[in-house]
Each structure stands twice: as C-alpha cells, then as structure tokens.
Scaffold this motif. Structure first.
Motif, PDB file in Angstrom:
ATOM      1  N   UNK A 182       0.842  -1.193   0.000  1.00 50.88           N
ATOM      2  CA  UNK A 182       0.000   0.000   0.000  1.00 50.88           C
ATOM      3  C   UNK A 182       0.879   1.245   0.000  1.00 50.88           C
ATOM      4  N   UNK A 183       0.496   2.248  -0.790  1.00 51.22           N
ATOM      5  CA  UNK A 183       1.226   3.517  -0.845  1.00 51.22           C
ATOM      6  C   UNK A 183       0.228   4.656  -0.681  1.00 51.22           C
ATOM      7  N   UNK A 184       0.434   5.475   0.328  1.00 53.18           N
ATOM      8  CA  UNK A 184      -0.461   6.596   0.612  1.00 53.18           C
ATOM      9  C   UNK A 184       0.353   7.839   0.940  1.00 53.18           C
ATOM     10  N   UNK A 185      -0.336   8.974   1.024  1.00 53.43           N
ATOM     11  CA  UNK A 185       0.317  10.231   1.386  1.00 53.43           C
ATOM     12  C   UNK A 185      -0.567  11.015   2.343  1.00 53.43           C
ATOM     13  N   UNK A 186       0.063  11.833   3.161  1.00 52.47           N
ATOM     14  CA  UNK A 186      -0.663  12.816   3.956  1.00 52.47           C
ATOM     15  C   UNK A 186      -0.198  14.197   3.522  1.00 52.47           C
ATOM     16  N   UNK A 187      -1.096  15.164   3.610  1.00 55.77           N
ATOM     17  CA  UNK A 187      -0.801  16.531   3.191  1.00 55.77           C
ATOM     18  C   UNK A 187      -1.075  17.476   4.361  1.00 55.77           C
ATOM     19  N   UNK A 188      -0.115  17.623   5.279  1.00 57.66           N
ATOM     20  CA  UNK A 188      -0.342  18.487   6.438  1.00 57.66           C
ATOM     21  C   UNK A 188      -0.366  19.965   6.065  1.00 57.66           C
ATOM     22  N   UNK A 189      -1.097  20.719   6.871  1.00 57.51           N
ATOM     23  CA  UNK A 189      -0.990  22.168   6.835  1.00 57.51           C
ATOM     24  C   UNK A 189       0.103  22.592   7.800  1.00 57.51           C
ATOM     25  N   UNK A 190      -0.040  23.764   8.397  1.00 54.25           N
ATOM     26  CA  UNK A 190       0.968  24.255   9.327  1.00 54.25           C
ATOM     27  C   UNK A 190       0.945  23.390  10.587  1.00 54.25           C
ATOM     28  N   UNK A 191       2.117  22.901  10.988  1.00 55.74           N
ATOM     29  CA  UNK A 191       2.236  22.032  12.159  1.00 55.74           C
ATOM     30  C   UNK A 191       3.178  22.683  13.167  1.00 55.74           C
ATOM     31  N   UNK A 192       2.787  22.665  14.424  1.00 54.58           N
ATOM     32  CA  UNK A 192       3.566  23.311  15.478  1.00 54.58           C
ATOM     33  C   UNK A 192       4.747  22.486  15.931  1.00 54.58           C
ATOM     34  N   UNK A 193       5.771  22.410  15.119  1.00 56.08           N
ATOM     35  CA  UNK A 193       6.996  21.695  15.475  1.00 56.08           C
ATOM     36  C   UNK A 193       7.980  22.642  16.152  1.00 56.08           C
ATOM     37  N   UNK A 194       9.088  22.072  16.640  1.00 51.76           N
ATOM     38  CA  UNK A 194      10.122  22.891  17.264  1.00 51.76           C
ATOM     39  C   UNK A 194      10.623  23.977  16.311  1.00 51.76           C
ATOM     40  N   UNK A 195      10.742  23.608  15.038  1.00 47.22           N
ATOM     41  CA  UNK A 195      11.258  24.557  14.043  1.00 47.22           C
ATOM     42  C   UNK A 195      10.360  25.768  13.876  1.00 47.22           C
ATOM     43  N   UNK A 196       9.066  25.602  14.142  1.00 50.42           N
ATOM     44  CA  UNK A 196       8.105  26.683  13.932  1.00 50.42           C
ATOM     45  C   UNK A 196       7.805  27.471  15.207  1.00 50.42           C
ATOM     46  N   UNK A 197       8.455  27.120  16.312  1.00 51.34           N
ATOM     47  CA  UNK A 197       8.117  27.735  17.596  1.00 51.34           C
ATOM     48  C   UNK A 197       8.278  29.249  17.572  1.00 51.34           C
ATOM     49  N   UNK A 198       9.381  29.740  17.018  1.00 51.10           N
ATOM     50  CA  UNK A 198       9.626  31.186  17.025  1.00 51.10           C
ATOM     51  C   UNK A 198       8.588  31.921  16.185  1.00 51.10           C
ATOM     52  N   UNK A 199       8.173  31.325  15.078  1.00 50.42           N
ATOM     53  CA  UNK A 199       7.163  31.954  14.233  1.00 50.42           C
ATOM     54  C   UNK A 199       5.825  32.021  14.950  1.00 50.42           C
ATOM     55  N   UNK A 200       5.469  30.949  15.645  1.00 57.86           N
ATOM     56  CA  UNK A 200       4.193  30.922  16.350  1.00 57.86           C
ATOM     57  C   UNK A 200       4.179  31.866  17.543  1.00 57.86           C
TER      58      UNK A 200
END
Length: 253
Positions: A182-200
C-alpha cells in the motif's frame, strides 16, 4: 512486531511518528541527516527495544539505498517506510521568481527536488524491492503538504516537490498493489513543530493560527496518528489516497 523506517525522525513530525510506532510495539529505524544529537535523544525516548539509528543524505541516490540497507540489517527487515525527511520552507531558501538570481534559483530547485522528491523515490524503490524479494506485504507513507495544492509563490520548488511526491505515491500505489504493498500520502498544513516555535510566538503567529477555523495549528501527534492508520493492515484499501490534515485551512475541490 513490524519493522519501520522513518526518515527525518530526529525532531518534529518524524520524531512523533517514530514514537507512535514504538508505543504500539513496533521496532523503528530512526533516520537523521545531520542532527545526530537530536536523533540520539529521539531514539532514547522510544519505548521498547530493538530500535536503530541510521543516517545519511536522502537526496543522494547511493546513500538512499545504503540507508535502506542499514535499516534492514539493523532491524532484520522493513515492513513500513515513512518518507518524512525533506527541506521545508525557511528564510534561507526563499526563491521568489522576480527577485532571485538565476544561479540561486537553479541551486534551490535542484536541492529541493533531490531531497523532497528523489529521496523518497529512491527510498521507495529500495524498500519495494526488499518487500517484493521477501514476498511480503507492506506500507509506504509519504509526508507531503497542503502547499502542493494551494501554491507556494515564495517557495515554488517546495510546492512543486510535494505535488510531485503525491503524484509519485499514486503511481506507486497502482504499480505495487499486485504485490500487496500500500502507498499513501498525507498533506499536512501548518504544524507546530520545534522549528516553527519562534514563528508561532511572534506577531505572525496569530495570523497562522487563524488560517484554520479551529484557531490553532496542527500538532505532530495528529500527523503521526494519521500515519499509524495509513500503515495499518486495515488501511490497505486506502492505497493511492492523499489525506488532507490541515484543520480546514485549505479545501480542495
């Protein structure tokens, strides 16, 4: 007990995915590109035993094959591949067509496609051949992006690479179905990861949160939960699907 290779698992979504599999008793190969300390911390946090660290630049074809070989050797096989490693949009790789010089434009496009598209392409090839050679079923889950659908004018190579990744996944879903893969994909929007902490945490954070009618951004754990489903035996009939995970911040028609 299944064996799982998660690329780009030293932090963020990849780390959450690795944790979610380990919590369910699976053995995980935690891949990292450069952040060895982060990967070592990630693997030390995983419950259970028998996990492994693998490293290398997925954008290099020979290295991609070696990453799979290392994971197979460490785990005794691979049943699930999660293609998470990638280059995300940052201030350092903005490439607006009207502003960037041609040589930088070329470098950015080449590197983005090497890592975000060709990396998963070569990893998927290697894992597919491993599964076919064993005569067993398996799952490949690609981590794409809503940027594949809404457009990324400041990062066109990123949006293109994720759109191509989705298309690749659908082609492989058809090609590998006869082998029970089986082959599938997910398409996330903005996710609150460590890398995005300063932006948030900046004034821009409120605008980002308001992109979704829920008034917040996604979490790595929410993406991981979707990956767990798509890698489950019960999800095989979803092969070829692209699952939007963006809190209704972008709706495809």
């Amino acid at each position: 007990m299944r064996r799982v290779l998660v690329t780009g698992a030293s932090r963020g979504i990849g780390r959450a995915v690795a944790m979610a599999f380990a919590e369910r008793g699976e053995r995980v190969a935690v891949h990292y590109g450069q952040d060895r300390l982060g990967a070592e911390q990630a693997i030390s946090d995983l419950p259970g035993a028998g996990h492994a660290l693998v490293s290398g630049d997925v954008g290099d074809p020979d290295t991609a094959q070696r990453i799979v070989d290392d994971a197979v050797a460490a785990l005794g096989g691979i049943d699930i591949l999660v293609n998470n490693a990638g280059l995300a949009p940052t201030a350092a790789n903005v490439h607006r067509v009207a502003e960037v010089e041609f040589d930088e434009w070329q470098r950015t496009w080449r590197r983005m496609l090497e890592v975000n598209l060709l990396g998963p392409v070569h990893l998927s090839y290697a894992v597919a051949h491993h599964l076919i050679g064993r005569g067993t079923t398996g799952h490949i889950v690609n981590i794409g992006s809503r940027g594949a659908f809404r457009g990324e004018p400041n990062f066109p190579a990123y949006g293109t690479s994720k759109a191509a990744l989705h298309a690749f996944g659908q082609s492989m879903a058809i090609a590998l179905a006869p082998y029970g893969i089986s082959v599938t994909s997910v398409a996330p929007g903005f996710v609150g990861t460590e890398r995005q902490a300063s932006k948030l945490e900046s004034p821009e954070g409120d605008m980002v949160r308001l992109e979704s009618p829920f008034g917040r951004v996604g979490t790595p754990a929410e993406i991981a939960a979707a990956v767990i489903y798509l890698a489950s035996p019960e999800s095989t009939w979803a092969s070829g699907a692209i699952l939007d995970l963006n809190g209704a911040s972008y709706l495809r028609t």
